[in-house]
Scaffold this active site. Structure first.
Site: not given
Lengths: 474, 474
Positions: B152, B408, B433
């Site tokens: 991320s 995601d 994710h």
């Protein structure tokens, strides 16, 4: 030994009655790396621009990453850019470095603490990246490849622009950029050893004469024969302490530094006035008379009294000791450079009277720390530049020319061997400090003519490659 | 929709009684880009380290570039690093991002103005570059290649480390890193459209049920039937204004965001507790009962009441609106993330009830500016990240894996096509994710097993290449 000692007051190109460049100002962020504090503030950053040769909206942009001085000084001494622009139909921009010339973020208070804190290499290259991006929009030049140029510290900035912002600049010509030594990858003895070598190359006698003169001065100093020293060197004030002799030695050593750096084959008006082949002139002067001290004084006068108007030398006003033993120059610009030498840029060079012809004058990390914390309230970070700007670990970069002249005492602090097919070293025999950036001159050696041709060819290639890349973007 | 909503209180690896990692602190510069102001100050930056698998002084270093939360949270949910370290005899370090977890530069005053100003992406990656350089010296690991990992925003940092410090890191695995959308290269509708698509993929009926439930809520709100809303959603406080309904909508939308992001095939304890396949569970819940509002409440409870201990929802304490419409979480970490979303990181996503199933909730640049200048005294710079970190002009970079999972909602903000032979995109079918960063699990789909194998092979190659490069240095 860095530029901008003597600011020019004229903005007129020497060879023209009309200025080639328009002088403009860009509204720049004060602090790219902090959104609070000064984060919302701006200042006016000066730049010079000419579209005289530009194939509007198509030709490349040649962008000079201004270094430690008034930007006119560099524009008027980097004729190669405009000559190349005429051939390659380029827009030319010379951008002034924050805290130099007229680009003072806080006016006359720029050199106060903490205002001076926004003077860093990172802020300077962020300025250029932001400025280029904005001017490209403003000038409808979105697809025009950008090539950066710079000499000396400006050449370091060009390298840094290419490695940190390859999204913004397609290639860099870094002339006489000591990126290794300033990152701490060097020998503290190198610089003054190489200055010495320039004079020795003219003749070993020249070197011995200079060394002998300094030795004579040392003896007089030890004897405290200050009266004799004053008269021999035509000093305005009589020295009266070891510190005064130290100051005199710095003043004298600096004259040799400048003549070695600026040993061009024709007379120049960059960082002061210099005759053609000043090292040769210095050696003739050193060996002309019978009194070594007088010869040394007359040799220093080549640098400090080129007009012949001074009747005595006020050494404390003509030379100011700072965190750069090769010289910081005078005035506001010199304060800014002193600050940079106190923070990110490592310039711990020293003379030792063994590997060089000068008096032993140390400048250790400890001395630097002591001076810099007292002067600016900062602690130098000797390891930082190597981490932040890669040191010698450049192999993943591309499209950079590292040019150096073998007369230049900065050359051995730079990249002198090609690192890959697109990281090209060019060595210019008979070249002084970034000679290749200067405009053509009848006295140019063949080496620099050849170097400029190679540079022009590589830049043509980079521009074409960048056009291909831009066309492929979504 | 970013991590660290719920800080863990345990430092113990779930599968072990003895902690795998040692927790240490590194003395870090407060400000890498200003030598005055706070320039000489330092703070203690936390990191976790294990040499359990390390071929001491020879094996590579796997360095997780911590993102917006307590570093234990990432260490405990990134088992791939230690599994890979066991195979490749690597040292593993998880470094905590400044201003998160226990790495607060000014303790509890870190979130005051102007102290918060030292929270930037540039400072964070400079921290990591400095820390890596120092730890390599400290651990006699000068010749050990360093690979960075991150998920991320942490994946964005890994990319930035590789492009800005290739002298320090030899390669980067950037899992689910939305480097394009956060640089302003995206569609504001993309995120909630993709959240919606996850639920629609389970069944179109699921999407319509959710959309219908939100529509019903809207009608009740317009009728100001706050009593009915309170009872239907089991709210601790009765709503009493349009703003309260807006807050409730944000709270509910956020539950779907989290279930889409964390749609793993087994139950997890990352950013709270989540059942296996939460999107499927949500759709079952939505379609189970006959009353849409009750179903919506029970679906939100999957996220907000996994323990079943809450008897009512206090929506203003369970969800706080901020500059990230995908959620900032709660507590100190959420303040830091809000600040980052207010300055460099662009997250202007909105739902519109047309391309997504959510109530129309705008978040324009104007709204961002208004909020951020009021909350933090800052002016966001929407164009900055693209200049500073290259946007989509990445072709001159190398040795980066961009992995994304097709479940995601961040995936479409990242790089999903390989850009060159060393800028590799890996797309993981059925992956949420940064699933690939998690440790192996029997429920893993074949796609992620394959992805991890490809990643391991590329990392092996990079490590070998880097050894060659290091050996060639002078």
């Amino acid at each position: 030994g860095w530029p901008s000692r003597h600011q020019r007051t004229t903005g007129i190109h020497e060879s023209q009655t009309q200025p080639l460049f328009k002088e403009k100002y860009f509204t720049q962020s004060l602090d790219h790396f902090n959104f609070n504090a000064m984060g919302n503030g701006t200042f006016l950053q000066r730049y010079l621009i000419t579209d005289k040769y530009w194939n509007t909206g198509y030709g490349p942009i040649f962008f000079y990453t201004g270094n430690e001085g008034d930007i006119w000084e560099f524009a008027l001494n980097s004729g190669f850019l405009t000559e190349l622009a005429a051939h390659q139909e380029a827009l030319v921009i010379f951008a002034e470095h924050r805290y130099y010339g007229k680009s003072l973020p806080f006016g006359n208070e720029s050199f106060n603490i903490p205002q001076i804190g926004l003077l860093t290499v990172e802020q300077a290259i962020a300025d250029y990246a932001v400025m280029i991006s904005a001017l490209k929009r403003q000038l409808s030049a979105a697809d025009c490849p950008v090539i950066v140029f710079g000499g000396s510290y400006g050449g370091m900035l060009s390298v840094y622009m290419r490695i940190k912002y390859p999204n913004v600049v397609a290639g860099a010509l870094a002339a006489s950029a000591p990126i290794l030594s300033t990152a701490g990858l060097g020998d503290p003895r190198q610089f003054f050893r190489d200055v010495t070598a320039d004079f020795e190359t003219i003749s070993p006698e020249c070197k011995y004469a200079i060394k002998g003169a300094f030795h004579h001065l040392k003896e007089l100093g030890e004897r405290q024969d200050y009266s004799k020293i004053q008269s021999a060197f035509a000093l305005c004030k009589r020295p009266s302490s070891v510190q005064d002799i130290h100051q005199l030695n710095g003043f004298l050593r600096n004259a040799f530094t400048l003549m070695a750096m600026l040993d061009y084959p024709y007379s120049t008006h960059f960082m002061g006035n210099m005759p053609a082949n000043p090292v040769k002139v210095a050696c003739e002067t050193m060996l002309r008379g019978s009194d070594l001290l007088t010869s040394l004084r007359d040799t220093a006068a080549i640098v400090y009294n080129s007009t012949g108007l001074l009747t005595c030398f006020d050494v404390s006003s003509l030379y100011v000791e700072c965190a750069d033993p090769t010289g910081c120059g005078l005035g506001f610009d010199s304060m800014a450079w002193d600050y940079q030498a106190c923070t990110e840029i490592n310039l711990c060079y020293e003379s030792n009277n063994i590997t060089d012809m000068f008096p032993a004058m140390t400048f250790t990390e400890e001395e630097r720390l002591r001076y810099c914390s007292k002067r600016w309230g900062v602690i130098p970070r000797p390891g930082w530049l190597k981490i932040q700007f890669w040191g010698d670990a450049l192999s993943s970069a591309s499209n950079i020319i590292f040019s150096n002249g073998n007369l230049d005492p900065w050359a051995n602090g730079g990249v002198q061997k090609s690192l890959s097919s697109s990281l090209i070293a060019i060595n210019i025999g008979g070249g002084a400090h970034h000679l290749d950036l200067r405009g053509s001159n009848v006295a140019d050696p063949a080496s620099v003519i050849e170097a400029r041709k190679t540079e022009a060819d590589l830049i043509t290639q980079w521009v074409e490659l960048e056009r291909t890349r831009i066309q492929r973007l979504p």
